[in-house]
Design a protein around this motif. Structure first.
Motif, PDB file in Angstrom:
ATOM      1  N   TRP A 109      -2.682   5.679  64.927  1.00 23.67           N
ATOM      2  CA  TRP A 109      -2.801   7.115  65.174  1.00 23.67           C
ATOM      3  C   TRP A 109      -3.971   7.706  64.399  1.00 23.67           C
ATOM      4  CZ3 TRP A 109      -0.104   8.530  69.190  1.00 23.67           C
ATOM      5  CH2 TRP A 109       1.066   7.828  69.504  1.00 23.67           C
ATOM      6  N   LYS A 110      -4.492   8.821  64.898  1.00 23.99           N
ATOM      7  CA  LYS A 110      -5.656   9.495  64.308  1.00 23.99           C
ATOM      8  C   LYS A 110      -5.491   9.728  62.810  1.00 23.99           C
ATOM      9  CE  LYS A 110      -8.633  13.502  64.796  1.00 23.99           C
ATOM     10  NZ  LYS A 110      -8.512  14.405  63.701  1.00 23.99           N
ATOM     11  N   ASP A 111      -4.301  10.104  62.377  1.00 19.70           N
ATOM     12  CA  ASP A 111      -4.057  10.360  60.952  1.00 19.70           C
ATOM     13  C   ASP A 111      -4.362   9.142  60.086  1.00 19.70           C
ATOM     14  OD1 ASP A 111      -3.248  12.884  61.655  1.00 19.70           O
ATOM     15  OD2 ASP A 111      -1.109  12.490  61.398  1.00 19.70           O
ATOM     16  N   TYR A 112      -4.351   7.952  60.666  1.00 20.98           N
ATOM     17  CA  TYR A 112      -4.556   6.723  59.897  1.00 20.98           C
ATOM     18  C   TYR A 112      -5.927   6.078  60.141  1.00 20.98           C
ATOM     19  CZ  TYR A 112       0.358   7.423  59.168  1.00 20.98           C
ATOM     20  OH  TYR A 112       1.560   7.982  58.840  1.00 20.98           O
ATOM     21  N   HIS A 113      -6.733   6.636  61.051  1.00 20.47           N
ATOM     22  CA  HIS A 113      -8.068   6.074  61.312  1.00 20.47           C
ATOM     23  C   HIS A 113      -8.884   5.997  60.026  1.00 20.47           C
ATOM     24  CE1 HIS A 113      -8.028   7.469  65.829  1.00 20.47           C
ATOM     25  NE2 HIS A 113      -7.052   6.644  65.546  1.00 20.47           N
ATOM     26  N   LYS A 114      -8.713   6.988  59.148  1.00 19.31           N
ATOM     27  CA  LYS A 114      -9.492   7.043  57.902  1.00 19.31           C
ATOM     28  C   LYS A 114      -9.209   5.852  56.980  1.00 19.31           C
ATOM     29  CE  LYS A 114      -6.119  10.023  55.569  1.00 19.31           C
ATOM     30  NZ  LYS A 114      -5.133  10.222  56.617  1.00 19.31           N
ATOM     31  N   ASN A 115      -8.075   5.194  57.167  1.00 23.03           N
ATOM     32  CA  ASN A 115      -7.729   4.033  56.344  1.00 23.03           C
ATOM     33  C   ASN A 115      -8.449   2.757  56.779  1.00 23.03           C
ATOM     34  OD1 ASN A 115      -5.953   5.749  55.035  1.00 23.03           O
ATOM     35  ND2 ASN A 115      -4.185   5.054  56.188  1.00 23.03           N
ATOM     36  N   PHE A 116      -9.049   2.798  57.956  1.00 24.04           N
ATOM     37  CA  PHE A 116      -9.709   1.628  58.542  1.00 24.04           C
ATOM     38  C   PHE A 116     -11.222   1.804  58.461  1.00 24.04           C
ATOM     39  CE2 PHE A 116      -5.480   1.540  60.216  1.00 24.04           C
ATOM     40  CZ  PHE A 116      -5.194   0.211  60.448  1.00 24.04           C
ATOM     41  N   PRO A 117     -11.988   0.705  58.448  1.00 23.63           N
ATOM     42  CA  PRO A 117     -13.449   0.817  58.443  1.00 23.63           C
ATOM     43  C   PRO A 117     -13.959   1.429  59.751  1.00 23.63           C
ATOM     44  CG  PRO A 117     -12.749  -1.489  58.381  1.00 23.63           C
ATOM     45  CD  PRO A 117     -11.511  -0.665  58.402  1.00 23.63           C
ATOM     46  N   ALA A 118     -15.167   1.932  59.739  1.00 26.63           N
ATOM     47  CA  ALA A 118     -15.778   2.492  60.947  1.00 26.63           C
ATOM     48  C   ALA A 118     -15.823   1.429  62.041  1.00 26.63           C
ATOM     49  CB  ALA A 118     -17.182   2.984  60.631  1.00 26.63           C
ATOM     50  N   HIS A 147      -0.605   1.609  59.902  1.00 27.14           N
ATOM     51  CA  HIS A 147      -1.077   2.706  59.062  1.00 27.14           C
ATOM     52  C   HIS A 147      -2.175   2.259  58.115  1.00 27.14           C
ATOM     53  CE1 HIS A 147       3.260   4.400  59.604  1.00 27.14           C
ATOM     54  NE2 HIS A 147       2.547   4.452  60.696  1.00 27.14           N
ATOM     55  N   ASP A 148      -2.286   0.939  57.949  1.00 30.54           N
ATOM     56  CA  ASP A 148      -3.193   0.379  56.954  1.00 30.54           C
ATOM     57  C   ASP A 148      -3.729  -0.962  57.472  1.00 30.54           C
ATOM     58  OD1 ASP A 148      -3.414  -1.458  54.279  1.00 30.54           O
ATOM     59  OD2 ASP A 148      -3.845   0.658  53.858  1.00 30.54           O
ATOM     60  N   PRO A 149      -4.997  -1.277  57.188  1.00 28.38           N
ATOM     61  CA  PRO A 149      -5.544  -2.560  57.661  1.00 28.38           C
ATOM     62  C   PRO A 149      -4.806  -3.777  57.134  1.00 28.38           C
ATOM     63  CG  PRO A 149      -7.262  -1.215  56.633  1.00 28.38           C
ATOM     64  CD  PRO A 149      -5.978  -0.473  56.497  1.00 28.38           C
ATOM     65  N   SER A 150      -4.084  -3.629  56.027  1.00 26.67           N
ATOM     66  CA  SER A 150      -3.351  -4.780  55.474  1.00 26.67           C
ATOM     67  C   SER A 150      -2.245  -5.248  56.423  1.00 26.67           C
ATOM     68  CB  SER A 150      -2.768  -4.450  54.107  1.00 26.67           C
ATOM     69  OG  SER A 150      -1.776  -3.453  54.228  1.00 26.67           O
ATOM     70  N   GLN A 151      -1.879  -4.424  57.404  1.00 28.39           N
ATOM     71  CA  GLN A 151      -0.858  -4.807  58.382  1.00 28.39           C
ATOM     72  C   GLN A 151      -1.413  -5.733  59.455  1.00 28.39           C
ATOM     73  OE1 GLN A 151       0.464  -0.411  58.810  1.00 28.39           O
ATOM     74  NE2 GLN A 151       2.098  -1.645  59.719  1.00 28.39           N
ATOM     75  N   LEU A 152      -2.737  -5.875  59.515  1.00 28.49           N
ATOM     76  CA  LEU A 152      -3.387  -6.685  60.557  1.00 28.49           C
ATOM     77  C   LEU A 152      -4.209  -7.797  59.923  1.00 28.49           C
ATOM     78  CD1 LEU A 152      -4.670  -3.713  62.731  1.00 28.49           C
ATOM     79  CD2 LEU A 152      -2.549  -4.985  63.016  1.00 28.49           C
TER      80      LEU A 152
END
Length: 156
Positions: A109-118, A147-152
Motif C-alpha cells: 500500500w501507498k503508506d508503505y512505499h516509503k519503506n522500499f527503495p525507489a 509493509h517492509d522489504p524484509s518480508q520479501l
C-alpha cells in the motif's frame, strides 16, 4: 498430388516443432512446475499456487514474480507483485488502471512505499520470491500485504 501432401505435412510438422508446439514442451513445462512445487514444500515454504489453501495463516509463500502493477486509481494506491501468471489482462473502464490475473499477490500500500527503495517493484520481476506474512484475501485472491522489504526475499 500425394507427394505434395507429404511435403506440406512435413513443412507443417517442422513449423509446429519450430514454434514450440510439440507435446514435449508441454510435458517439460508441467514437469518443471511440479519440481518447483516440490522444492518449495521441501524447503518449508507454501507454493504460491497453493497459497489460497492457507488463508488466515501466517507463512512464507514462495513463487515466481511474473509482473507488477501500480494501481493509481484505487484507494490506497497499491503496488501489486503478480506471481506465476504473466501479464496484465485488461483495463478497467472506471479507473483506466490495469486489472491483474488471478494468482497469488503481494500488495504494498501507498503508506508503505516509503519503506522500499525507489522503483522497487520491477526488481522482483523474473525472480523467485519468498513473501512472509499473514495470507489474506485481496479481491478474491490470496495475498500478503508487505509493509517492509524484509518480508520479501529474492531468489530464496
Amino acid at each position: 498430388y500425394v507427394f505434395s501432401l507429404l511435403i506440406l505435412g512435413a513443412i507443417g510438422a517442422l513449423a509446429l516443432a519450430g514454434c514450440g508446439g510439440s507435446s514435449t514442451n508441454v510435458a517439460q513445462d508441467t514437469e518443471t512446475q511440479g519440481a518447483a512445487l516440490a522444492a518449495a514444500e521441501a524447503l518449508g515454504y507454501i507454493p504460491s499456487s497453493k497459497a489460497g489453501e492457507h488463508m488466515g495463516e501466517e507463512g512464507t509463500v514462495r513463487g515466481s514474480v511474473k509482473d507488477y502493477n501500480y494501481i493509481s486509481g484505487a484507494k490506497g494506491r497499491p503496488y501489486i507483485l503478480i506471481f506465476d501468471k504473466p501479464g496484465i489482462v485488461k483495463r478497467r473502464a472506471a479507473f483506466g488502471d490495469l486489472e491483474v490475473p488471478e494468482s497469488f499477490k503481494v500488495v504494498i500500500w501507498k503508506d508503505y512505499h516509503k519503506n522500499f527503495p525507489a522503483n522497487f517493484a520491477g526488481a522482483y520481476v523474473g525472480h523467485t520470491v519468498c513473501a512472509t506474512g499473514l495470507i489474506v484475501d485481496y479481491n478474491g485472491d490470496p495475498a500478503i500485504e508487505a509493509h517492509d522489504p524484509s518480508q520479501l526475499k529474492i531468489d530464496c
